[in-house]
Design an enzyme around this catalytic site. Structure first.
Site, PDB file in Angstrom:
ATOM      1  N   LYS A 214      15.363  39.967   6.994  1.00  0.00           N
ATOM      2  CA  LYS A 214      15.832  39.715   8.362  1.00  0.00           C
ATOM      3  C   LYS A 214      17.148  38.936   8.343  1.00  0.00           C
ATOM      4  O   LYS A 214      18.088  39.265   9.069  1.00  0.00           O
ATOM      5  CB  LYS A 214      14.765  38.929   9.122  1.00  0.00           C
ATOM      6  CG  LYS A 214      15.207  38.429  10.489  1.00  0.00           C
ATOM      7  CD  LYS A 214      14.135  37.540  11.100  1.00  0.00           C
ATOM      8  CE  LYS A 214      14.639  36.830  12.335  1.00  0.00           C
ATOM      9  NZ  LYS A 214      13.652  35.924  12.917  1.00  0.00           N
ATOM     10  N   ASP A 215      17.218  37.911   7.504  1.00  0.00           N
ATOM     11  CA  ASP A 215      18.430  37.092   7.465  1.00  0.00           C
ATOM     12  C   ASP A 215      19.603  37.825   6.818  1.00  0.00           C
ATOM     13  O   ASP A 215      20.755  37.602   7.191  1.00  0.00           O
ATOM     14  CB  ASP A 215      18.155  35.769   6.743  1.00  0.00           C
ATOM     15  CG  ASP A 215      17.248  34.850   7.561  1.00  0.00           C
ATOM     16  OD1 ASP A 215      17.002  35.149   8.743  1.00  0.00           O
ATOM     17  OD2 ASP A 215      16.774  33.849   7.012  1.00  0.00           O
TER      18      ASP A 215
ATOM     19  N   HIS B  97      18.478  31.122  13.189  1.00  0.00           N
ATOM     20  CA  HIS B  97      17.546  31.779  14.093  1.00  0.00           C
ATOM     21  C   HIS B  97      17.657  31.210  15.506  1.00  0.00           C
ATOM     22  O   HIS B  97      17.872  30.017  15.688  1.00  0.00           O
ATOM     23  CB  HIS B  97      16.112  31.591  13.587  1.00  0.00           C
ATOM     24  CG  HIS B  97      15.892  32.168  12.226  1.00  0.00           C
ATOM     25  ND1 HIS B  97      14.947  31.682  11.366  1.00  0.00           N
ATOM     26  CD2 HIS B  97      16.502  33.185  11.559  1.00  0.00           C
ATOM     27  CE1 HIS B  97      14.960  32.370  10.240  1.00  0.00           C
ATOM     28  NE2 HIS B  97      15.909  33.296  10.337  1.00  0.00           N
TER      29      HIS B  97
ATOM     30  N   HIS C 245      19.256  27.766  14.809  1.00  0.00           N
ATOM     31  CA  HIS C 245      18.980  26.756  13.789  1.00  0.00           C
ATOM     32  C   HIS C 245      18.805  27.430  12.433  1.00  0.00           C
ATOM     33  O   HIS C 245      18.252  28.523  12.327  1.00  0.00           O
ATOM     34  CB  HIS C 245      17.701  25.982  14.143  1.00  0.00           C
ATOM     35  CG  HIS C 245      17.278  25.030  13.081  1.00  0.00           C
ATOM     36  ND1 HIS C 245      16.161  25.231  12.303  1.00  0.00           N
ATOM     37  CD2 HIS C 245      17.844  23.876  12.631  1.00  0.00           C
ATOM     38  CE1 HIS C 245      16.050  24.238  11.444  1.00  0.00           C
ATOM     39  NE2 HIS C 245      17.059  23.401  11.621  1.00  0.00           N
TER      40      HIS C 245
ATOM     41  N   ARG D 186      17.303  29.800   5.515  1.00  0.00           N
ATOM     42  CA  ARG D 186      16.513  30.336   6.624  1.00  0.00           C
ATOM     43  C   ARG D 186      17.342  30.151   7.889  1.00  0.00           C
ATOM     44  O   ARG D 186      17.634  29.044   8.291  1.00  0.00           O
ATOM     45  CB  ARG D 186      15.175  29.612   6.732  1.00  0.00           C
ATOM     46  CG  ARG D 186      14.314  29.792   5.482  1.00  0.00           C
ATOM     47  CD  ARG D 186      13.026  28.989   5.588  1.00  0.00           C
ATOM     48  NE  ARG D 186      12.280  28.985   4.362  1.00  0.00           N
ATOM     49  CZ  ARG D 186      11.257  29.785   4.075  1.00  0.00           C
ATOM     50  NH1 ARG D 186      10.853  30.682   4.946  1.00  0.00           N
ATOM     51  NH2 ARG D 186      10.631  29.685   2.921  1.00  0.00           N
TER      52      ARG D 186
ATOM     53  N   TYR E  80       8.536  21.106  11.192  1.00  0.00           N
ATOM     54  CA  TYR E  80       9.120  21.022  12.519  1.00  0.00           C
ATOM     55  C   TYR E  80       8.078  21.230  13.608  1.00  0.00           C
ATOM     56  O   TYR E  80       7.065  21.892  13.407  1.00  0.00           O
ATOM     57  CB  TYR E  80      10.288  21.982  12.702  1.00  0.00           C
ATOM     58  CG  TYR E  80       9.988  23.444  12.495  1.00  0.00           C
ATOM     59  CD1 TYR E  80       9.696  24.278  13.568  1.00  0.00           C
ATOM     60  CD2 TYR E  80      10.036  24.016  11.229  1.00  0.00           C
ATOM     61  CE1 TYR E  80       9.450  25.625  13.389  1.00  0.00           C
ATOM     62  CE2 TYR E  80       9.795  25.369  11.034  1.00  0.00           C
ATOM     63  CZ  TYR E  80       9.502  26.158  12.117  1.00  0.00           C
ATOM     64  OH  TYR E  80       9.255  27.499  11.934  1.00  0.00           O
TER      65      TYR E  80
ATOM     66  N   ARG F 100       0.814  -1.226   0.000  1.00  0.00           N
ATOM     67  CA  ARG F 100       0.000   0.000   0.000  1.00  0.00           C
ATOM     68  C   ARG F 100       0.837   1.261   0.000  1.00  0.00           C
ATOM     69  O   ARG F 100       0.366   2.332  -0.355  1.00  0.00           O
ATOM     70  CB  ARG F 100      -0.907   0.024   1.238  1.00  0.00           C
ATOM     71  CG  ARG F 100      -1.870  -1.137   1.319  1.00  0.00           C
ATOM     72  CD  ARG F 100      -2.494  -1.215   2.689  1.00  0.00           C
ATOM     73  NE  ARG F 100      -1.454  -1.449   3.705  1.00  0.00           N
ATOM     74  CZ  ARG F 100      -1.674  -1.395   5.020  1.00  0.00           C
ATOM     75  NH1 ARG F 100      -2.878  -1.093   5.481  1.00  0.00           N
ATOM     76  NH2 ARG F 100      -0.690  -1.640   5.855  1.00  0.00           N
TER      77      ARG F 100
ATOM     78  N   LYS G 131      13.389  21.857  19.053  1.00  0.00           N
ATOM     79  CA  LYS G 131      12.797  21.618  17.733  1.00  0.00           C
ATOM     80  C   LYS G 131      12.993  20.171  17.321  1.00  0.00           C
ATOM     81  O   LYS G 131      14.027  19.565  17.613  1.00  0.00           O
ATOM     82  CB  LYS G 131      13.426  22.538  16.686  1.00  0.00           C
ATOM     83  CG  LYS G 131      13.100  23.993  16.902  1.00  0.00           C
ATOM     84  CD  LYS G 131      13.721  24.894  15.864  1.00  0.00           C
ATOM     85  CE  LYS G 131      13.324  26.340  16.141  1.00  0.00           C
ATOM     86  NZ  LYS G 131      14.061  27.278  15.331  1.00  0.00           N
TER      87      LYS G 131
END
Length: 193
Positions: free
Chosen positions: A170-171, A63, A119, A60, A132, A25, A72
């Site tokens: 922001k980054d 942070h 992270h 990303r 996450y 399946r 996380k």
């Protein structure tokens, strides 16, 4: 196949092989079970769940949340990412060191990142889907970002040409690790008085 919890060279940070079963399946995968995780040292209460869709080259992070840092549990549902966790725990033997690994939809690995880490990740395929779980509560005013390509961190990002990397405003404005360390030292010295 049952869960496997694989320790890394950083205290509490683990790579997890989830429980999986395949038949005609398709496949069943369970990537979280509270009591089993607690028995393996992961007792955080996960309170938020998010999914991120990213284009190839998107970075990303890195942070972090300085007040009430979040744990996380991260994995890739489609595509692949290069994932990085930077240890910001002041009393840790690996403070300022990075854990780096490739996460893909095909390998089904899950990364547990304990509270106190910054992270980030880089998407290596278009339409990568990354998910996450987080513990605690997101506090925007307590969040910050460290430059993804800070030379002092020596991160082996697969895509490094600036023209091929997609960043948020922001980054792009993120501080260096040295700036972060200077700021945190001021906070620590203020706590001592």
């Amino acid at each position: 196949m049952g869960f496997q919890f694989l320790k890394t060279d950083m205290d509490d940070l683990m790579v997890i092989i989830p429980h999986q079963a395949e038949d005609e399946r398709g496949m069943y995968k369970k990537y979280y079970e509270r009591d089993l995780f607690a028995a393996n040292g992961i007792s955080n209460e996960f309170t938020e769940s998010s999914i991120i869709y990213s284009l190839k080259g998107t970075v990303r992070g890195l942070h972090y949340q300085i007040k009430s840092p979040q744990a996380k549990l991260v994995q890739v549902l489609k595509g692949k990412v290069y994932d990085v966790a930077l240890d910001l725990r002041r009393k840790s033997a690996t403070f300022g060191k990075c854990f780096q690994m490739l996460l893909t939809a095909e390998d089904h690995k899950v990364l547990y990142i304990p509270p106190g880490f910054a992270h980030g990740f880089q998407s290596l395929e278009d339409n990568t889907i990354f998910t996450y779980l987080c513990s605690g509560k997101y506090i925007p005013d307590a969040c910050g970002c460290i430059q993804w390509n800070d030379a002092d961190l020596d991160i082996s990002w697969p895509i490094v040409k600036t023209d091929d990397v997609i960043l948020s405003k922001k980054d792009r404005m993120a501080q260096t690790f040295s700036e972060y360390y200077t700021d945190i030292k001021k906070i620590i010295e203020g706590e001592d008085h």
